[in-house]
Design a protein around this motif. Structure first.
Motif, PDB file in Angstrom:
ATOM      1  N   HIS A   1       0.813  -1.215   0.000  1.00 28.73           N
ATOM      2  CA  HIS A   1       0.000   0.000   0.000  1.00 28.73           C
ATOM      3  C   HIS A   1       0.847   1.265   0.000  1.00 28.73           C
ATOM      4  CE1 HIS A   1      -2.953  -2.837   2.082  1.00 28.73           C
ATOM      5  NE2 HIS A   1      -3.226  -2.761   0.801  1.00 28.73           N
TER       6      HIS A   1
ATOM      7  N   LEU B   1      -8.597  -1.167  -5.573  1.00 22.28           N
ATOM      8  CA  LEU B   1      -9.323  -0.077  -4.924  1.00 22.28           C
ATOM      9  C   LEU B   1     -10.827  -0.274  -5.047  1.00 22.28           C
ATOM     10  CD1 LEU B   1      -7.453   3.239  -5.680  1.00 22.28           C
ATOM     11  CD2 LEU B   1      -8.214   2.404  -3.458  1.00 22.28           C
TER      12      LEU B   1
ATOM     13  N   TYR C   1      -5.562   3.453   1.870  1.00 26.81           N
ATOM     14  CA  TYR C   1      -5.625   3.936   0.492  1.00 26.81           C
ATOM     15  C   TYR C   1      -5.951   5.430   0.389  1.00 26.81           C
ATOM     16  CZ  TYR C   1      -6.029  -1.060  -0.353  1.00 26.81           C
ATOM     17  OH  TYR C   1      -5.804  -2.395  -0.377  1.00 26.81           O
TER      18      TYR C   1
END
Lengths: 194, 183
Positions: free
Chosen positions: A6, B120, B181
């Motif tokens: 990430h 995502l 994220y």
């Protein structure tokens, strides 16, 4: 890219990410199929007439709690009314006791026999007489004169033998055979049994 | 147009379908995350609307009334099929995506970008599915469909304050789920 990597992914705002959902649009082919299916379903809906009870069913579904409350209230009120006006006696049904009564010259003997689910009120139209009217649905004549066996139905352990009606010496009746029987005790007399 | 449908003009209803089908489908799809179910529910919504359009009195706007039917039908469906479609998400067409996310991702090489986008998308769908139906509905109607708080309160039949509160809570939850994220 593996999910654990990430740190190298570019960071964005939540709002921007959610806007991405706007891009999930179906193809033209999808809409062609959609229109065809919908037209077919609409025609079916036009042809198919809903039964008369559908609107009531929709109303019940939309107002389920109100309908349940109202139904409960109506059932409760009906129960009270039935009980109050004597349209039906729950006690007679639930607590009736069959006893065997033997009557001789001055002796009345009562022996409980069993519990039954039926009962009959003799003076059902006169509440004052109802306390005396819980008994006798059948009479079985005995061989000896003035000595009869009674199969009695009572709502309580204490009962009274008395004329069911004014100026009427009868206190027993036989609804199965439509016979009447003379009273042995013109004066009300209370008895109890164990 | 609505008055024409109310007076029995079926062709006018076709125009209403053309006008609202994409937005209606989008709402339902983002609530249930399944393309086939969303299509069925959208059709069901239109048929329900057609059947009961004479009861539409015009107190609220037509699209609010229509959205309300859609949301109620979908939430009822989700209650009945809670676990059935949990993992059946659809893939978006990458070519039509032109939002900020695509620009942000453009710094990466192409294959990596596609993988990141899928990841995502998957994470976002998972996060949305973790929300309660009511919270997800508010997020979908406000953030994705762009309805106002007032319109959402009309659709969902609750106060504007409740809508704001649900939206705030839902976004907090999404931020927590997607913290790796997001900014």
């Amino acid at each position: 890219m593996p999910l654990g990597n990430h740190n190298t992914a570019p960071k964005i705002s939540l709002e921007s990410l959610l806007l991405l959902k706007r891009e999930e649009k179906p193809s033209k082919e999808f809409w062609d199929n959609f229109d065809r299916d919908l037209r077919q379903k609409t025609l079916q809906a036009l042809v198919h007439q809903e039964p008369w009870y559908t609107c009531y069913w929709h109303f019940i579904r939309m107002n389920l709690y109100a309908v349940l409350s109202l139904s409960t209230a109506i059932i409760f009120a009906l129960g009270l009314a039935i009980h109050h006006f004597g349209w039906f006696s729950f006690g007679d049904i639930n607590n009736s006791i069959i006893a065997e009564v033997s009557i001789s010259e001055n002796i009345l003997e009562v022996k409980p026999k069993s519990i039954d689910s039926t009962a009959l009120s003799i003076a059902k139209n006169d509440p004052e007489k109802q306390s005396h009217a819980f008994f006798v649905i059948d009479i079985m004549p005995h061989k000896k004169t003035r000595n009869e066996n009674f199969r009695k139905v009572m709502a309580s352990q204490t009962f009274s033998l008395a004329p069911a009606y004014d100026h009427d010496l009868r206190f027993v009746s036989d609804p199965f055979n439509n016979k009447s029987h003379s009273s042995f005790h013109p004066t009300p007399t209370n008895f109890s049994y164990k | 147009m609505v008055q024409r449908v109310q007076s029995g003009d079926v062709a006018a209803f076709d125009q209403l379908i053309l006008k609202y089908r994409e937005r209606l489908y989008s709402i339902i799809y983002n609530l249930c995350s399944n393309r086939e179910d969303a299509a069925d529910l959208t059709q069901e919504t239109f048929i329900k609307a057609f059947s009961s359009i004479k009861r539409f009195k015009g107190k609220a706007s037509f699209y609010t009334w229509l959205y309300r039917i859609a949301v109620n039908s979908t939430l009822t469906y989700l209650k009945r099929n809670r676990m059935r479609h949990f993992f059946s998400f659809e893939n978006i067409n990458e070519e039509v995506s032109s939002s900020e996310i695509v620009e942000a991702l453009s710094v990466k090489i192409k294959s990596e970008k596609a993988a990141l986008m899928n990841e995502l998308q998957e994470k976002l769908n998972e996060a949305l599915q973790k929300l309660s139906d009511k919270h997800r509905t508010v997020v979908v109607l406000y953030e994705i469909e762009g309805l106002s708080h007032q319109d959402i309160s009309n659709v969902m039949g609750c106060s504007v304050g409740t809508i704001r509160s649900r939206l705030h809570y839902a976004k907090q939850q999404l931020q927590a789920y997607l913290k790796d994220y997001l900014d």
